[in-house]
Design an enzyme around this catalytic site. Structure first.
Site, PDB file in Angstrom:
ATOM      1  N   ASN A 119       0.866  -1.184   0.000  1.00 40.54           N
ATOM      2  CA  ASN A 119       0.000   0.000   0.000  1.00 40.54           C
ATOM      3  C   ASN A 119       0.896   1.225   0.000  1.00 40.54           C
ATOM      4  O   ASN A 119       1.545   1.533   0.999  1.00 40.54           O
ATOM      5  CB  ASN A 119      -0.887  -0.031   1.263  1.00 40.54           C
ATOM      6  CG  ASN A 119      -1.691   1.251   1.415  1.00 40.54           C
ATOM      7  OD1 ASN A 119      -1.843   2.013   0.463  1.00 40.54           O
ATOM      8  ND2 ASN A 119      -2.203   1.489   2.618  1.00 40.54           N
ATOM      9  N   TRP A 120       0.915   1.912  -1.136  1.00 39.46           N
ATOM     10  CA  TRP A 120       1.833   3.039  -1.259  1.00 39.46           C
ATOM     11  C   TRP A 120       1.238   4.342  -0.741  1.00 39.46           C
ATOM     12  O   TRP A 120       1.859   5.402  -0.828  1.00 39.46           O
ATOM     13  CB  TRP A 120       2.314   3.158  -2.732  1.00 39.46           C
ATOM     14  CG  TRP A 120       3.167   1.979  -3.112  1.00 39.46           C
ATOM     15  CD1 TRP A 120       3.714   1.058  -2.247  1.00 39.46           C
ATOM     16  CD2 TRP A 120       3.581   1.571  -4.425  1.00 39.46           C
ATOM     17  NE1 TRP A 120       4.436   0.117  -2.936  1.00 39.46           N
ATOM     18  CE2 TRP A 120       4.373   0.397  -4.278  1.00 39.46           C
ATOM     19  CE3 TRP A 120       3.364   2.073  -5.708  1.00 39.46           C
ATOM     20  CZ2 TRP A 120       4.944  -0.266  -5.368  1.00 39.46           C
ATOM     21  CZ3 TRP A 120       3.936   1.407  -6.799  1.00 39.46           C
ATOM     22  CH2 TRP A 120       4.708   0.265  -6.627  1.00 39.46           C
ATOM     23  N   LYS A 121       0.024   4.261  -0.248  1.00 40.58           N
ATOM     24  CA  LYS A 121      -0.639   5.417   0.389  1.00 40.58           C
ATOM     25  C   LYS A 121      -0.522   6.663  -0.507  1.00 40.58           C
ATOM     26  O   LYS A 121      -0.501   6.527  -1.723  1.00 40.58           O
ATOM     27  CB  LYS A 121      -0.066   5.663   1.787  1.00 40.58           C
ATOM     28  CG  LYS A 121       0.011   4.394   2.627  1.00 40.58           C
ATOM     29  CD  LYS A 121       0.204   4.675   4.085  1.00 40.58           C
ATOM     30  CE  LYS A 121       0.466   3.372   4.815  1.00 40.58           C
ATOM     31  NZ  LYS A 121       0.111   3.419   6.214  1.00 40.58           N
ATOM     32  N   HIS A 146      -9.638   0.863   4.840  1.00 38.52           N
ATOM     33  CA  HIS A 146      -8.334   1.033   5.505  1.00 38.52           C
ATOM     34  C   HIS A 146      -8.524   1.967   6.701  1.00 38.52           C
ATOM     35  O   HIS A 146      -9.297   2.922   6.628  1.00 38.52           O
ATOM     36  CB  HIS A 146      -7.314   1.606   4.516  1.00 38.52           C
ATOM     37  CG  HIS A 146      -5.920   1.589   5.054  1.00 38.52           C
ATOM     38  ND1 HIS A 146      -5.467   2.522   5.959  1.00 38.52           N
ATOM     39  CD2 HIS A 146      -4.889   0.732   4.843  1.00 38.52           C
ATOM     40  CE1 HIS A 146      -4.202   2.237   6.261  1.00 38.52           C
ATOM     41  NE2 HIS A 146      -3.832   1.157   5.603  1.00 38.52           N
ATOM     42  N   GLU A 200      -6.884   4.345   7.855  1.00 36.26           N
ATOM     43  CA  GLU A 200      -6.657   5.778   7.612  1.00 36.26           C
ATOM     44  C   GLU A 200      -7.886   6.407   6.962  1.00 36.26           C
ATOM     45  O   GLU A 200      -8.190   7.573   7.179  1.00 36.26           O
ATOM     46  CB  GLU A 200      -5.392   5.975   6.764  1.00 36.26           C
ATOM     47  CG  GLU A 200      -4.141   5.730   7.601  1.00 36.26           C
ATOM     48  CD  GLU A 200      -2.928   5.236   6.826  1.00 36.26           C
ATOM     49  OE1 GLU A 200      -2.907   5.335   5.588  1.00 36.26           O
ATOM     50  OE2 GLU A 200      -1.990   4.732   7.481  1.00 36.26           O
ATOM     51  N   GLU A 219      -5.558  -5.341  10.488  1.00 38.82           N
ATOM     52  CA  GLU A 219      -4.553  -4.315  10.734  1.00 38.82           C
ATOM     53  C   GLU A 219      -4.860  -3.614  12.053  1.00 38.82           C
ATOM     54  O   GLU A 219      -5.681  -2.685  12.083  1.00 38.82           O
ATOM     55  CB  GLU A 219      -4.578  -3.290   9.597  1.00 38.82           C
ATOM     56  CG  GLU A 219      -4.267  -3.864   8.242  1.00 38.82           C
ATOM     57  CD  GLU A 219      -3.650  -2.821   7.331  1.00 38.82           C
ATOM     58  OE1 GLU A 219      -2.507  -3.022   6.921  1.00 38.82           O
ATOM     59  OE2 GLU A 219      -4.298  -1.792   7.072  1.00 38.82           O
ATOM     60  N   GLY A 250       2.053   2.097  10.803  1.00 40.33           N
ATOM     61  CA  GLY A 250       2.941   3.249  10.651  1.00 40.33           C
ATOM     62  C   GLY A 250       3.577   3.701  11.955  1.00 40.33           C
ATOM     63  O   GLY A 250       4.147   4.782  12.038  1.00 40.33           O
ATOM     64  N   SER A 279       3.189  -2.138  10.385  1.00 39.76           N
ATOM     65  CA  SER A 279       4.648  -2.018  10.565  1.00 39.76           C
ATOM     66  C   SER A 279       5.406  -3.292  10.212  1.00 39.76           C
ATOM     67  O   SER A 279       6.316  -3.702  10.932  1.00 39.76           O
ATOM     68  CB  SER A 279       4.975  -1.597  12.014  1.00 39.76           C
ATOM     69  OG  SER A 279       4.420  -0.339  12.280  1.00 39.76           O
ATOM     70  N   GLY A 332       4.657   1.376   4.711  1.00 37.28           N
ATOM     71  CA  GLY A 332       5.955   2.046   4.582  1.00 37.28           C
ATOM     72  C   GLY A 332       7.043   1.223   3.913  1.00 37.28           C
ATOM     73  O   GLY A 332       7.725   1.710   2.998  1.00 37.28           O
TER      74      GLY A 332
END
Ligand code: PEP
Length: 250
Positions: free
Chosen positions: A10-12, A96, A98, A168, A174, A214, A236
């Site tokens: 996931n490159w966000k 997700h 976020e 998650e 993160g 993470s 990340g």
């Protein structure tokens, strides 16, 4: 039942088109001889079309990070699943943390998105997980159960042929904090048991449940031993080709 491992990057909100293509080219070179594993990347919306062309005829799949629950219309700023299909996405992240935290997504909106994705034959990667406060109050299983109950509402057995769940824990995303293999296994087997009770055993045994939070090469190695972990959702660490490939090789 054999479940092919799946690793999703996931490159966000990272990467211009140029940066996305550089990363994809590095991955394509490094991943050339990898077998028996599914690899998927999720670049930002603006890079998806270029990524789709770069990944054509490759073994790496393409995911979007979000979608809306209607086909089209007056929904300024939104992107429909139809558009994602149109440019060659096969997967879509839904719910997700976020999105839930910053953009007001709820279990109900997540459910509408999942239903729309399935109708379009996009494979949903349904994300769920508890906050740190919920874990401390020993509410983890209640929270997960509720997220599953509402998130999967109105779904039928057939819908799970192409379906992925990603556990998650929000406190591990993160943050550099790792859930232990025991904590992960406990929740993954809870998810599988809940699915078995709501649907049936073959369905529950067939579904891939990923862990995310993470993930780095070190904990990827540990998680590999975990019975109910069928792959990883990596944030990340997926932005660096060498780290991502090291995780995949684990
Ligand atoms: C994620 O974005 O889903 C994620 C798990 O991020 P990170 O690996 O950076 O914690």
């Amino acid at each position: 039942m054999e479940r092919t491992p799946l690793i999703v990057g996931n490159w966000k909100m990272n990467g211009t088109i140029t940066q996305t293509l550089l990363l994809i080219n590095e991955l394509l070179q490094m991943a050339q001889n990898l077998k028996d594993i599914d690899i998927v990347v999720a670049p930002p919306f603006t890079s998806l079309y270029s990524a789709s062309i770069a990944l054509q005829d490759s073994a790496i799949g393409l995911a979007a990070q979000n979608m809306f629950w209607e086909h089209e219309g007056a929904y300024t700023g939104e992107i429909s699943g139809d558009f994602l299909k149109d440019i060659g996405c096969t997967y879509v992240l839904i719910g997700h943390s976020e999105r839930r935290q910053y953009f007001g997504e709820t279990d109900e909106s997540v459910n509408k998105k999942i239903q729309m994705a399935l109708g379009l034959e996009l494979i949903p990667i349904f994300c769920l997980g508890e906050t740190e406060a919920q874990r401390e109050k020993k509410q983890t299983f209640d929270v997960i159960q509720e997220q599953l109950k509402i998130g999967l509402k109105n779904l039928h057995m057939n819908d799970f042929k192409n379906f992925v769940i990603a556990y998650e824990p929000i406190w591990a995303i993160g943050t550099g904090k790792n859930a232990t293999s025991e904590q992960v296994e406990e929740v993954h087997s809870f998810i599988r048991n809940t699915l078995e009770k709501s649907f049936d055993a073959p369905m529950a045994n067939g579904i891939r449940i990923l862990y995310g939070g993470s993930v780095k090469p070190k904990n990827a190695r540990e998680l590999k031993q975990t019975k109910n972990v069928d792959g990883l959702l990596v944030g990340g660490a997926s932005l660096k080709a060498d780290q991502f490939i090291e995780i995949i090789k684990c």
